[in-house]
Design a protein around this motif. Sequence first.
Motif, PDB file in Angstrom:
ATOM      1  N   VAL A 164       5.465  22.798 -22.858  1.00 48.71           N
ATOM      2  CA  VAL A 164       5.617  22.097 -21.571  1.00 48.71           C
ATOM      3  C   VAL A 164       4.722  20.860 -21.591  1.00 48.71           C
ATOM      4  N   ALA A 165       3.457  21.049 -21.976  1.00 51.07           N
ATOM      5  CA  ALA A 165       2.511  19.923 -22.023  1.00 51.07           C
ATOM      6  C   ALA A 165       3.031  18.821 -22.946  1.00 51.07           C
ATOM      7  N   GLU A 166       3.588  19.242 -24.085  1.00 52.24           N
ATOM      8  CA  GLU A 166       4.097  18.265 -25.044  1.00 52.24           C
ATOM      9  C   GLU A 166       5.289  17.487 -24.464  1.00 52.24           C
ATOM     10  N   ALA A 167       6.210  18.208 -23.814  1.00 51.74           N
ATOM     11  CA  ALA A 167       7.387  17.548 -23.234  1.00 51.74           C
ATOM     12  C   ALA A 167       6.980  16.588 -22.110  1.00 51.74           C
ATOM     13  N   VAL A 168       5.966  16.976 -21.330  1.00 47.38           N
ATOM     14  CA  VAL A 168       5.486  16.113 -20.248  1.00 47.38           C
ATOM     15  C   VAL A 168       4.859  14.855 -20.850  1.00 47.38           C
ATOM     16  N   LYS A 169       4.035  15.073 -21.879  1.00 49.46           N
ATOM     17  CA  LYS A 169       3.337  13.950 -22.532  1.00 49.46           C
ATOM     18  C   LYS A 169       4.323  12.957 -23.148  1.00 49.46           C
ATOM     19  N   GLU A 170       5.399  13.481 -23.679  1.00 50.64           N
ATOM     20  CA  GLU A 170       6.392  12.609 -24.321  1.00 50.64           C
ATOM     21  C   GLU A 170       7.422  12.043 -23.336  1.00 50.64           C
ATOM     22  N   GLY A 171       7.258  12.374 -22.048  1.00 48.15           N
ATOM     23  CA  GLY A 171       8.153  11.820 -21.036  1.00 48.15           C
ATOM     24  C   GLY A 171       9.518  12.479 -20.981  1.00 48.15           C
ATOM     25  N   ARG A 172       9.670  13.637 -21.616  1.00 46.67           N
ATOM     26  CA  ARG A 172      10.962  14.343 -21.600  1.00 46.67           C
ATOM     27  C   ARG A 172      11.075  15.289 -20.417  1.00 46.67           C
ATOM     28  N   LEU A 173       9.953  15.570 -19.778  1.00 45.27           N
ATOM     29  CA  LEU A 173       9.927  16.550 -18.678  1.00 45.27           C
ATOM     30  C   LEU A 173       8.980  16.065 -17.588  1.00 45.27           C
ATOM     31  N   ALA A 174       9.457  16.158 -16.329  1.00 39.97           N
ATOM     32  CA  ALA A 174       8.603  15.817 -15.189  1.00 39.97           C
ATOM     33  C   ALA A 174       8.369  17.068 -14.353  1.00 39.97           C
ATOM     34  N   LEU A 175       7.164  17.269 -13.890  1.00 40.88           N
ATOM     35  CA  LEU A 175       6.834  18.418 -13.042  1.00 40.88           C
ATOM     36  C   LEU A 175       6.664  17.962 -11.596  1.00 40.88           C
ATOM     37  N   HIS A 176       7.200  18.751 -10.654  1.00 36.30           N
ATOM     38  CA  HIS A 176       7.083  18.406  -9.241  1.00 36.30           C
ATOM     39  C   HIS A 176       6.745  19.649  -8.431  1.00 36.30           C
ATOM     40  N   GLY A 177       5.959  19.471  -7.377  1.00 36.41           N
ATOM     41  CA  GLY A 177       5.652  20.565  -6.455  1.00 36.41           C
ATOM     42  C   GLY A 177       6.187  20.262  -5.066  1.00 36.41           C
ATOM     43  N   PHE A 178       6.811  21.264  -4.428  1.00 39.42           N
ATOM     44  CA  PHE A 178       7.320  21.107  -3.069  1.00 39.42           C
ATOM     45  C   PHE A 178       6.957  22.337  -2.235  1.00 39.42           C
ATOM     46  N   ARG A 179       7.004  22.159  -0.940  1.00 41.80           N
ATOM     47  CA  ARG A 179       6.821  23.287  -0.025  1.00 41.80           C
ATOM     48  C   ARG A 179       7.881  23.177   1.063  1.00 41.80           C
ATOM     49  N   PHE A 180       8.572  24.276   1.328  1.00 43.91           N
ATOM     50  CA  PHE A 180       9.634  24.303   2.329  1.00 43.91           C
ATOM     51  C   PHE A 180       9.150  25.032   3.578  1.00 43.91           C
ATOM     52  N   ASP A 181       9.343  24.382   4.722  1.00 49.27           N
ATOM     53  CA  ASP A 181       8.970  25.005   5.990  1.00 49.27           C
ATOM     54  C   ASP A 181      10.213  25.662   6.601  1.00 49.27           C
ATOM     55  N   ILE A 182      10.212  26.970   6.661  1.00 51.49           N
ATOM     56  CA  ILE A 182      11.401  27.700   7.119  1.00 51.49           C
ATOM     57  C   ILE A 182      11.748  27.347   8.570  1.00 51.49           C
ATOM     58  N   HIS A 183      10.726  27.222   9.396  1.00 55.34           N
ATOM     59  CA  HIS A 183      10.945  27.015  10.831  1.00 55.34           C
ATOM     60  C   HIS A 183      11.611  25.671  11.134  1.00 55.34           C
ATOM     61  N   THR A 184      11.199  24.626  10.420  1.00 59.36           N
ATOM     62  CA  THR A 184      11.733  23.284  10.694  1.00 59.36           C
ATOM     63  C   THR A 184      12.764  22.833   9.667  1.00 59.36           C
ATOM     64  N   GLY A 185      12.849  23.532   8.539  1.00 60.12           N
ATOM     65  CA  GLY A 185      13.768  23.112   7.477  1.00 60.12           C
ATOM     66  C   GLY A 185      13.286  21.874   6.740  1.00 60.12           C
ATOM     67  N   VAL A 186      12.015  21.504   6.939  1.00 54.55           N
ATOM     68  CA  VAL A 186      11.494  20.289   6.298  1.00 54.55           C
ATOM     69  C   VAL A 186      10.877  20.620   4.937  1.00 54.55           C
ATOM     70  N   LEU A 187      11.239  19.789   3.954  1.00 56.27           N
ATOM     71  CA  LEU A 187      10.690  19.908   2.611  1.00 56.27           C
ATOM     72  C   LEU A 187       9.570  18.876   2.450  1.00 56.27           C
ATOM     73  N   SER A 188       8.442  19.312   1.890  1.00 58.25           N
ATOM     74  CA  SER A 188       7.319  18.383   1.663  1.00 58.25           C
ATOM     75  C   SER A 188       6.944  18.373   0.192  1.00 58.25           C
ATOM     76  N   ARG A 189       6.445  17.237  -0.232  1.00 55.88           N
ATOM     77  CA  ARG A 189       5.905  17.134  -1.588  1.00 55.88           C
ATOM     78  C   ARG A 189       4.485  17.654  -1.595  1.00 55.88           C
ATOM     79  N   VAL A 190       4.186  18.501  -2.563  1.00 55.98           N
ATOM     80  CA  VAL A 190       2.811  18.969  -2.730  1.00 55.98           C
ATOM     81  C   VAL A 190       2.173  18.083  -3.795  1.00 55.98           C
ATOM     82  N   GLU A 191       1.257  17.238  -3.349  1.00 53.51           N
ATOM     83  CA  GLU A 191       0.578  16.339  -4.276  1.00 53.51           C
ATOM     84  C   GLU A 191      -0.878  16.753  -4.409  1.00 53.51           C
ATOM     85  N   ALA A 192      -1.573  16.135  -5.350  1.00 51.47           N
ATOM     86  CA  ALA A 192      -2.958  16.526  -5.623  1.00 51.47           C
ATOM     87  C   ALA A 192      -3.828  16.405  -4.371  1.00 51.47           C
ATOM     88  N   ASP A 193      -3.546  15.360  -3.562  1.00 47.30           N
ATOM     89  CA  ASP A 193      -4.439  15.098  -2.427  1.00 47.30           C
ATOM     90  C   ASP A 193      -3.815  15.412  -1.070  1.00 47.30           C
TER      91      ASP A 193
END
Length: 199
Positions: A164-193
């Motif tokens: 995974v680390a190798e594929a990310v480093k070579e630009g073949r794979l991107a990792l993303h984090g999200f959080r879904f709020d069931i009550h509102t149906g809103v999707l948010s990006r989970v970022e470092a900050d």
Amino acid sequence: MDPLLEGYRRFRAEIWPAERARYEALAHWGQSPQTMVVACSDSRVDPQTVFGAAPGEMFVLRNVAGLVPPYQPDAGYHGASAAIEFGVRVLKVSRLVVLGHAQCGGVRAMALGAPEPARDFVASWVEIGKPALSASGDAAGRLDETEAAVVRLSLANLMTFPWVAEAVKEGRLALHGFRFDIHTGVLSRVEADGVRPVD
Ligand SMILES: [Zn+2]
């Protein structure tokens, strides 16, 4: 009337005729999804529904709390890691998404202890997420923050898989984090900050 089979009959009568060509092509050519999603087993948070994906578009791993364990190639039964290996090394997905959600029972078990009847496996499984508890302040009243911290932890654990680390480093794979709020149906990006709603 069995609701399960009723659902199947609806699928055959209403969805299959329109989707038949897609399924036939998928059967003929095989699957080649571009995206893999790691999500919770929670019945309210279906990744294909949230992202509007059609059959064949998304390779999905679901487990309690949507956790990625650290890379640990030993004789254990690593179901989650096996799915990640298949998605990244065989299917060669170009993006890998970790989808957390609000009101997560798995994260709650992590923070407050597993429910009494779920001690054989759930209690030890959610141990994977324990480092996220200290990252989010370890407080039961802050489960929202813990849910985001668990997504970040899973993303960090993904990077312990050398391919995974190798594929990310070579630009073949991107990792993303999200959080879904069931009550509102809103999707948010989970970022470092922080956690920011998607437009
Ligand atoms: Zn959950």
